[in-house]
Design a protein around this motif. Structure first.
Motif, PDB file in Angstrom:
ATOM      1  N   PHE A  66       4.147   1.700  -5.010  1.00 46.20           N
ATOM      2  CA  PHE A  66       4.187   0.239  -5.123  1.00 46.20           C
ATOM      3  C   PHE A  66       2.927  -0.273  -5.823  1.00 46.20           C
ATOM      4  O   PHE A  66       3.008  -1.101  -6.739  1.00 46.20           O
ATOM      5  CB  PHE A  66       4.279  -0.402  -3.732  1.00 46.20           C
ATOM      6  CG  PHE A  66       5.626  -0.939  -3.384  1.00 46.20           C
ATOM      7  CD1 PHE A  66       5.920  -2.278  -3.555  1.00 46.20           C
ATOM      8  CD2 PHE A  66       6.601  -0.109  -2.869  1.00 46.20           C
ATOM      9  CE1 PHE A  66       7.160  -2.786  -3.223  1.00 46.20           C
ATOM     10  CE2 PHE A  66       7.847  -0.600  -2.529  1.00 46.20           C
ATOM     11  CZ  PHE A  66       8.132  -1.944  -2.708  1.00 46.20           C
ATOM     12  N   GLY A  67       1.775   0.223  -5.400  1.00 39.89           N
ATOM     13  CA  GLY A  67       0.512  -0.202  -6.006  1.00 39.89           C
ATOM     14  C   GLY A  67       0.436   0.134  -7.481  1.00 39.89           C
ATOM     15  O   GLY A  67      -0.038  -0.668  -8.293  1.00 39.89           O
ATOM     16  N   MET A  68       0.934   1.306  -7.848  1.00 41.08           N
ATOM     17  CA  MET A  68       0.890   1.709  -9.248  1.00 41.08           C
ATOM     18  C   MET A  68       1.872   0.904 -10.100  1.00 41.08           C
ATOM     19  O   MET A  68       1.596   0.648 -11.279  1.00 41.08           O
ATOM     20  CB  MET A  68       1.133   3.206  -9.377  1.00 41.08           C
ATOM     21  CG  MET A  68      -0.034   4.011  -8.809  1.00 41.08           C
ATOM     22  SD  MET A  68       0.080   5.751  -9.142  1.00 41.08           S
ATOM     23  CE  MET A  68      -0.562   5.790 -10.811  1.00 41.08           C
ATOM     24  N   LEU A  69       2.989   0.494  -9.519  1.00 39.75           N
ATOM     25  CA  LEU A  69       3.910  -0.368 -10.260  1.00 39.75           C
ATOM     26  C   LEU A  69       3.214  -1.672 -10.643  1.00 39.75           C
ATOM     27  O   LEU A  69       3.379  -2.179 -11.755  1.00 39.75           O
ATOM     28  CB  LEU A  69       5.150  -0.687  -9.422  1.00 39.75           C
ATOM     29  CG  LEU A  69       6.117   0.447  -9.131  1.00 39.75           C
ATOM     30  CD1 LEU A  69       7.230  -0.035  -8.204  1.00 39.75           C
ATOM     31  CD2 LEU A  69       6.693   1.031 -10.407  1.00 39.75           C
ATOM     32  N   ILE A  70       2.431  -2.197  -9.704  1.00 40.97           N
ATOM     33  CA  ILE A  70       1.697  -3.435  -9.958  1.00 40.97           C
ATOM     34  C   ILE A  70       0.552  -3.178 -10.936  1.00 40.97           C
ATOM     35  O   ILE A  70       0.380  -3.901 -11.919  1.00 40.97           O
ATOM     36  CB  ILE A  70       1.190  -4.038  -8.641  1.00 40.97           C
ATOM     37  CG1 ILE A  70       2.382  -4.468  -7.779  1.00 40.97           C
ATOM     38  CG2 ILE A  70       0.227  -5.203  -8.897  1.00 40.97           C
ATOM     39  CD1 ILE A  70       2.036  -4.782  -6.340  1.00 40.97           C
TER      40      ILE A  70
END
Length: 92
Positions: free
Chosen positions: A67-71
């Motif tokens: 999730f963090g890397m998508l952002i």
């Protein structure tokens, strides 16, 4: 097909960065099929939010990083970014 990419992270040792790089390619691809896979993967990941409380610790950790890397890699924007941030805040 989209779910198989996430399963590879959990079962085959495919790295999160490999999946993120693939998502980047699919998002900007001229191929409608790859664009659809990208959209489906994001949609499926967000649908899984309802089950995060049942995830084992390792899988939850991996999903949180994803999730963090998508952002971080700007793979989600606008409404989708707002949803991702809301899910993260609710999970804290």
């Amino acid at each position: 097909m989209a779910n198989s990419y996430f399963q590879k992270i959990h079962t085959c040792g495919k790295s999160i960065i490999e999946v993120v790089e693939m998502l980047k390619r699919f998002k900007i691809s001229g191929s409608a099929k790859e664009n659809d896979i990208f959209a489906c993967m994001i949609h499926n990941l967000f649908d899984e939010y309802h089950f995060f409380s049942k995830y084992p610790k390792k899988e939850l950790h991996i999903t949180g990083i994803l999730f963090g890397m998508l952002i971080q890699h700007q793979l989600v924007s606008s409404i989708t970014l707002g949803i991702a941030l809301r899910y993260i805040l609710e999970a804290l």
